[in-house]
Scaffold this motif. Structure first.
Motif, PDB file in Angstrom:
ATOM      1  N   ASN A 276     108.472  64.333   5.758  1.00 49.36           N
ATOM      2  CA  ASN A 276     108.608  63.924   7.083  1.00 49.36           C
ATOM      3  C   ASN A 276     107.259  63.439   7.688  1.00 49.36           C
ATOM      4  O   ASN A 276     106.289  64.202   7.873  1.00 49.36           O
ATOM      5  N   LEU A 278     105.876  62.699  10.325  1.00 52.64           N
ATOM      6  CA  LEU A 278     105.661  62.800  11.671  1.00 52.64           C
ATOM      7  C   LEU A 278     105.062  64.364  11.836  1.00 52.64           C
ATOM      8  O   LEU A 278     104.331  64.573  12.754  1.00 52.64           O
ATOM      9  N   LEU A 279     105.238  65.048  10.809  1.00 57.47           N
ATOM     10  CA  LEU A 279     104.535  66.397  10.679  1.00 57.47           C
ATOM     11  C   LEU A 279     103.032  66.342  10.593  1.00 57.47           C
ATOM     12  O   LEU A 279     102.528  65.486   9.793  1.00 57.47           O
ATOM     13  N   TYR A 282     102.686  63.711  14.781  1.00 54.44           N
ATOM     14  CA  TYR A 282     103.286  63.666  16.403  1.00 54.44           C
ATOM     15  C   TYR A 282     102.739  64.707  16.956  1.00 54.44           C
ATOM     16  O   TYR A 282     102.949  65.953  16.381  1.00 54.44           O
ATOM     17  N   PHE A 285     104.870  68.555  16.775  1.00 55.73           N
ATOM     18  CA  PHE A 285     105.895  68.242  16.083  1.00 55.73           C
ATOM     19  C   PHE A 285     106.433  69.651  15.096  1.00 55.73           C
ATOM     20  O   PHE A 285     105.439  70.341  14.663  1.00 55.73           O
ATOM     21  N   GLY A 302     114.319  65.290  13.617  1.00 55.29           N
ATOM     22  CA  GLY A 302     112.965  65.803  13.855  1.00 55.29           C
ATOM     23  C   GLY A 302     112.969  66.487  15.268  1.00 55.29           C
ATOM     24  O   GLY A 302     113.834  66.116  16.070  1.00 55.29           O
ATOM     25  N   ALA A 304     110.016  68.284  18.476  1.00 52.78           N
ATOM     26  CA  ALA A 304     108.697  68.462  18.706  1.00 52.78           C
ATOM     27  C   ALA A 304     108.659  69.183  19.914  1.00 52.78           C
ATOM     28  O   ALA A 304     109.820  69.448  20.675  1.00 52.78           O
ATOM     29  N   ARG A 310     111.475  71.796  24.055  1.00 51.30           N
ATOM     30  CA  ARG A 310     111.640  71.383  22.690  1.00 51.30           C
ATOM     31  C   ARG A 310     112.833  70.196  22.609  1.00 51.30           C
ATOM     32  O   ARG A 310     113.863  70.481  23.023  1.00 51.30           O
ATOM     33  N   SER A 330     109.824  58.617  16.978  1.00 51.16           N
ATOM     34  CA  SER A 330     108.617  59.083  17.899  1.00 51.16           C
ATOM     35  C   SER A 330     108.951  58.278  19.119  1.00 51.16           C
ATOM     36  O   SER A 330     108.632  59.209  19.966  1.00 51.16           O
ATOM     37  N   LEU A 333     111.610  60.358  20.937  1.00 51.83           N
ATOM     38  CA  LEU A 333     111.289  61.688  21.376  1.00 51.83           C
ATOM     39  C   LEU A 333     110.335  61.624  22.582  1.00 51.83           C
ATOM     40  O   LEU A 333     110.400  62.392  23.589  1.00 51.83           O
TER      41      LEU A 333
END
Length: 421
Positions: A276, A278-279, A282, A285, A302, A304, A310, A330, A333
């Motif tokens: 992943n 984005l870990l 972002y 995350f 995913g 964040a 959350r 992203s 989110l």
């Protein structure tokens, strides 16, 4: 004198008829029965995923392909979850451009509110996101430190693979990291073997899906490789992820960026990097899962955290062009956090109650002393106005009838008295 009595009766009857004619419309207009709400019309695309592009879902010789799962009469999560197309709150900005996913769901991971969605219950294929369901079964039935010996069949699965070796032992927790971080199909098979075999594991996965209300989901393989009858939806994957993130072992594994499985026979340890992207990139995350097959296309989940909120996103049947899937996630989110900031009304709810699991009270048609069946049919109006306009009309009619009876009796007595003179 008999004619006078007849005239009195005629006048009385005419008066009563006129009173009834006037009173009934008044009663109907004063206390109308509430309309019974109609169930949301099911989205025409809901029933089954698109046709496969290859032979991966061809059933074994002598076996029939499973029929699509039944579509619930009421969409799980609220009426708007049964809609087709984009489902957003009123008077808010539209979702971001560049999202190629056929379906997606944004949820508040704490409250379970669905913030926005697109085709939430339209059925698609999960690809490796079904591993979240496998992980839930594993953390429920197996202890984290329980050792599992890998079989030859486990190690020789169609990859993506972590690289576990036949004859070697790994703990459930170690395998869980390999399953969720690098989507190892070899690990998925090893866990399925430990859970009683592939068929038994699929029964457990599908049983759990049914119990928590994932009515669109049927696992055909433990790994997410396509198979006959494989089905899910963006809503169901959101529900499963919401449930999974409450399990500490799951939440820890998806939030891990780097990990090592022990080496065997003097070989070095097996490094695992989280797929992943984005870990660590972002802000806030919390982790998630990726997936891909030719039939499912790209799938993604995913979550964040920002400003005490959350938010989680699920994308199903997405494409990497023109916008990479992680960039789509992203953007969505960001959109979810913007909806949280303006306190937009939710469009649905993550609902764990399986529709088939009716309580004793529901089966008897009662809840809290109220007859649900009668209320649904419009009987609720009687509860709100036990006497009401209708009751007063009936009282007036009874009074008129009694008064009329006295009047007729009086006229008869008077006529009889005159005859006796």
């Amino acid at each position: 004198m008999h004619s006078a009595s007849r005239r009195s009766l005629k006048v009385l009857a005419t008066t009563l008829a006129a009173t009834i004619a006037l009173a009934i419309p008044a009663a109907a207009s004063a206390a109308p029965r509430p309309a019974v709400p109609k169930p949301a019309e099911a989205c025409a695309k809901n029933a089954a995923p698109p046709a496969p592009v290859d032979t991966s879902e061809k059933p074994a010789p002598g076996q029939a392909s499973p029929s699509p799962l039944p579509v619930p009469a009421q969409p799980v999560g609220g009426a708007r979850m049964g809609e087709c197309g984009t489902v957003v709150p009123a008077d808010v900005l539209n979702p971001p451009d560049g999202v190629t996913a056929a379906s997606w769901v944004l949820q508040d991971l704490d409250t379970g509110n669905v913030l926005a969605a697109k085709d939430p219950h339209v059925r698609e294929r999960p690809a490796s996101l079904i591993k979240t369901l496998l992980a839930l079964v594993a953390v429920t039935e197996l202890k984290p430190e329980q050792p599992i010996t890998v079989t030859k069949e486990d190690a020789e699965q169609e990859c993506t693979c972590v690289g576990i070796e036949a004859g070697e032992q790994y703990t459930v927790d170690q395998l869980l990291h390999g399953l969720l971080m690098h989507s190892g199909n070899d690990v998925a098979h090893a866990l399925a073997t430990a859970l009683g075999g592939v068929d038994a594991t699929l029964a457990k996965m599908n049983g759990l899906a049914a119990r928590i209300g994932a009515t669109d989901t049927r696992a055909a393989t433990p790994s997410g490789l396509d198979g006959p009858g494989m089905s899910t939806s963006a809503y169901d994957l959101s529900l499963i992820f919401h449930y999974a993130m409450k399990q500490p072992e799951f939440a820890k594994a998806v939030a891990t960026k780097q990990y090592e499985l022990p080496g065997s026979n003097g070989k070095p340890a097996i490094p695992i990097l989280n797929d992943n992207k984005l870990l660590g990139v972002y802000p806030g995350f919390l982790g998630g899962k990726t997936g891909f097959t030719d039939d499912a296309r790209h799938t993604y989940v995913g979550a964040a955290q920002r400003d005490g909120k959350r938010v989680a996103i699920v994308l199903v049947r997405a494409e990497q062009q023109p916008t990479p899937v992680v960039s789509q996630a992203s953007k969505l989110l960001d959109y979810g956090f913007a909806l949280e900031k303006v306190k937009a009304d939710p469009v649905g709810k993550i609902d764990y109650q399986a529709p088939a699991a009716a309580t004793t009270e529901e089966k008897s048609g009662k809840a809290g002393g109220t007859n649900v069946a009668n209320a649904a049919a419009g009987g609720g109006a009687a509860a709100e106005d036990a006497f009401g306009t209708t009751g007063w009309v009936i009282t007036v009619l009874v009074f008129l009838i009694i008064a009329g009876g006295f009047a007729v009796g009086y006229q008869r007595k008077k006529a009889q008295a005159e005859q006796d003179r």
